[in-house]
Design a protein around this motif. Sequence first.
Motif, PDB file in Angstrom:
ATOM      1  N   GLU A 154      -3.682   5.060   1.275  1.00 19.91           N
ATOM      2  CA  GLU A 154      -4.498   4.187   2.128  1.00 19.91           C
ATOM      3  C   GLU A 154      -4.453   4.583   3.596  1.00 19.91           C
ATOM      4  OE1 GLU A 154      -4.136   1.611  -1.530  1.00 19.91           O
ATOM      5  OE2 GLU A 154      -2.678   2.774  -0.394  1.00 19.91           O
ATOM      6  N   GLY A 155      -3.506   5.413   3.992  1.00 13.06           N
ATOM      7  CA  GLY A 155      -3.507   5.959   5.329  1.00 13.06           C
ATOM      8  C   GLY A 155      -2.973   5.027   6.408  1.00 13.06           C
TER       9      GLY A 155
ATOM     10  N   GLN B  91       0.820  -1.203   0.000  1.00 15.57           N
ATOM     11  CA  GLN B  91       0.000   0.000   0.000  1.00 15.57           C
ATOM     12  C   GLN B  91       0.862   1.264   0.000  1.00 15.57           C
ATOM     13  OE1 GLN B  91      -2.754   0.042   3.271  1.00 15.57           O
ATOM     14  NE2 GLN B  91      -4.149  -1.429   2.296  1.00 15.57           N
ATOM     15  N   LEU B  92       0.253   2.361  -0.425  1.00 23.79           N
ATOM     16  CA  LEU B  92       0.859   3.683  -0.284  1.00 23.79           C
ATOM     17  C   LEU B  92       0.336   4.311   1.001  1.00 23.79           C
ATOM     18  CD1 LEU B  92       2.534   6.082  -1.389  1.00 23.79           C
ATOM     19  CD2 LEU B  92       0.432   6.870  -2.529  1.00 23.79           C
ATOM     20  N   GLN B  93       1.220   4.518   1.948  1.00 27.55           N
ATOM     21  CA  GLN B  93       0.858   5.161   3.208  1.00 27.55           C
ATOM     22  C   GLN B  93       1.870   6.286   3.446  1.00 27.55           C
ATOM     23  OE1 GLN B  93       0.419   2.289   6.392  1.00 27.55           O
ATOM     24  NE2 GLN B  93      -0.601   0.812   5.047  1.00 27.55           N
ATOM     25  N   LEU B  94       1.474   7.484   3.091  1.00 28.47           N
ATOM     26  CA  LEU B  94       2.419   8.602   3.105  1.00 28.47           C
ATOM     27  C   LEU B  94       2.851   8.985   4.510  1.00 28.47           C
ATOM     28  CD1 LEU B  94       0.728  10.776   0.345  1.00 28.47           C
ATOM     29  CD2 LEU B  94       2.891   9.526   0.141  1.00 28.47           C
ATOM     30  N   ASP B  95       2.068   8.619   5.535  1.00 29.69           N
ATOM     31  CA  ASP B  95       2.448   8.990   6.891  1.00 29.69           C
ATOM     32  C   ASP B  95       3.740   8.305   7.329  1.00 29.69           C
ATOM     33  OD1 ASP B  95       0.629   6.537   7.038  1.00 29.69           O
ATOM     34  OD2 ASP B  95       1.398   6.589   9.080  1.00 29.69           O
ATOM     35  N   VAL B  96       4.067   7.152   6.706  1.00 27.19           N
ATOM     36  CA  VAL B  96       5.266   6.412   7.094  1.00 27.19           C
ATOM     37  C   VAL B  96       6.514   7.271   6.925  1.00 27.19           C
ATOM     38  CG1 VAL B  96       6.741   4.484   6.431  1.00 27.19           C
ATOM     39  CG2 VAL B  96       4.294   4.135   6.715  1.00 27.19           C
ATOM     40  N   TYR B  97       6.533   8.114   5.901  1.00 31.26           N
ATOM     41  CA  TYR B  97       7.694   8.975   5.689  1.00 31.26           C
ATOM     42  C   TYR B  97       7.896   9.899   6.885  1.00 31.26           C
ATOM     43  CZ  TYR B  97       7.652   7.360   0.865  1.00 31.26           C
ATOM     44  OH  TYR B  97       7.713   6.574  -0.257  1.00 31.26           O
ATOM     45  N   GLY B  98       6.803  10.372   7.453  1.00 32.87           N
ATOM     46  CA  GLY B  98       6.913  11.226   8.627  1.00 32.87           C
ATOM     47  C   GLY B  98       7.394  10.483   9.850  1.00 32.87           C
TER      48      GLY B  98
END
Length: 600
Positions: free
Chosen positions: A390-391, A343-350
């Motif tokens: 996907e969050g 999945q794409l979970q952009l919060d992981v980068y933070g």
Amino acid sequence: MAGRIEDYALIGDMQTAALVCRDGSVDWLCLPRFDSHAVFAGLLGTEEHGFWRVGPAGPADAEAAPADRRRYVGDSLVLESEWDTPRGTVRVIDFMPPRDGAPQLIRIVEGVSGRVRMRSSLRMRFSYGRIVPWVHKVGERTVAVAGPDSVWLDTDVETHGKDLTTYSEFTVTPGERIAFTLSWQPSHKEPPALPDPEGSLAATTDFWREWVEHCTYHGPYREAVVRSLITLKALTYAPTGGIVAAPTTSLPEEIGGVRNWDYRYTWLRDAAITLSSMLRTGYREEARAWRDWLLRAVAGDPENLQIMYGIAGERELGEAELDWLPGYENSGPVRVGNGAANQLQLDVYGEVTEALHLAHMTGLSRNDYASLLQIKLINYLEKHWDQPDEGIWEVRGPRRHFVHSKVMAWVAVDRTIKLIESGDADGPLERWHELRDEIHRDVCEKGYDKERNTFTQSYGSQELDASLLLIPQMGFLPPDDKRVIGTIEAIQRELSTEDGFVLRYPTAGEEAGVDGLEGDEGAFLACSFWLADDLAMIGRVDEARTLFEKLLALRNDLGLLAEEWDPRLQRQVGNFPQAFSHVPLIDTALRLTASGAYGG
């Protein structure tokens, strides 16, 4: 039948772990790693799928009597369970020694008073309960073999086979100790060395005592913090530094439901917040090992960053269902692998960037590649932060512009700016200042409901989401901002249970909701700790302390927490024990201690 989730104790050797029920039955053990096939899978099925019970002998209907007492020996992962019987008292000591070689599960039966008749019932089933091994004697040792695996049983008492189960029956008197050792070995290799149970017990106790001595927290919640730290250490795969989210798979988020997932992998998010807690409590070596694991796992390819990896950095975690297992309390399907890995979970980068930032700020030795990785992550995020994803909750419905994901993208840029300003990295400061402001403006304009004075789950939605509680904790807005206070109060109104615990987001019951799944789930314990944090930050410290101590009361008698709490059934649900519950416990204890918000 498996016990309630909170009936289990955790023992482990920082490479795998076992769950021991109150009745002395080991119902879950994967060998030789956390993510290996289970040799005892009774937790997800029946006794036919593998178990090992040691306890007082008796009639069949009384065979599985729960222990009258149990505890960990001091600050360790050595478990003691005691039974009081009409003929006397007996103690069983269970542990797994930290190891360089073969994994071992050791069980020592000790007579305390009287003469107690004991029984060991060992039913090994390989490949998650599907394969009955060939069990035979090699000298005085018993070995079970199936394909590439062999498991060796060593004990001084006689064993015999019946109904595809290995039994031992014996009597213990005061001070007498009888040991059983189960060792795994690849079946093509020579037998494992003969065990030294008493020596291993002393070494294991010493290991945990020395490890706990490094803890720098000495506040009023020390018992809960130390037990959580020990649990997090037990979930760390020592050879690589990877941290599993939990040692189990498919323990349901709703009894009888389908929300059953495999948590025996390393989520970047979970591992990053675990690292942060360990750094704040004095465990720098674990932080260094995780950073090294991260650099190997990403391997110069941050553009294809996954949200989770195998414990050695594996990328392929294909999801499958084990249809021969009925599931915990018939909560199927039982899943292994995890399809959310892609999945794409952009919060992981933070989360990753925040962990690297904290490591840098606490003086962890500089690693040039870690700084380079951080820059590469922002280069990727600069191009993709405005995409739907996907969050944090890994929804299996359509992608959305989740507010928490955008906030954590802001965090990633903010912490990287700080890294550059410290002189430890180079990057386009002016451009990234503008990017940080752009993300902030975008969230405040599109993710905030002015009429209700609250941020929302995603752009344009009406739903709330407990991840919004992290907005003040990440520094996106100050705690006294009216939008922050409004969001906290809205979550208390709309996502809290009668007990004050917090749901992640609204579920749709029998229909598929935002997460693409039917059914409901319990109160998410991490979110409930986040609420306690936020209440303390906005000055409602008495309320924060009350909620925190209610959460502590949900732990089982050994201080362990699953992922969620079912307020209707009043029991723990979800994979167990769960790193994502124990980490915020530590964080909230630190915050309340710093604020003086504790009683007596």
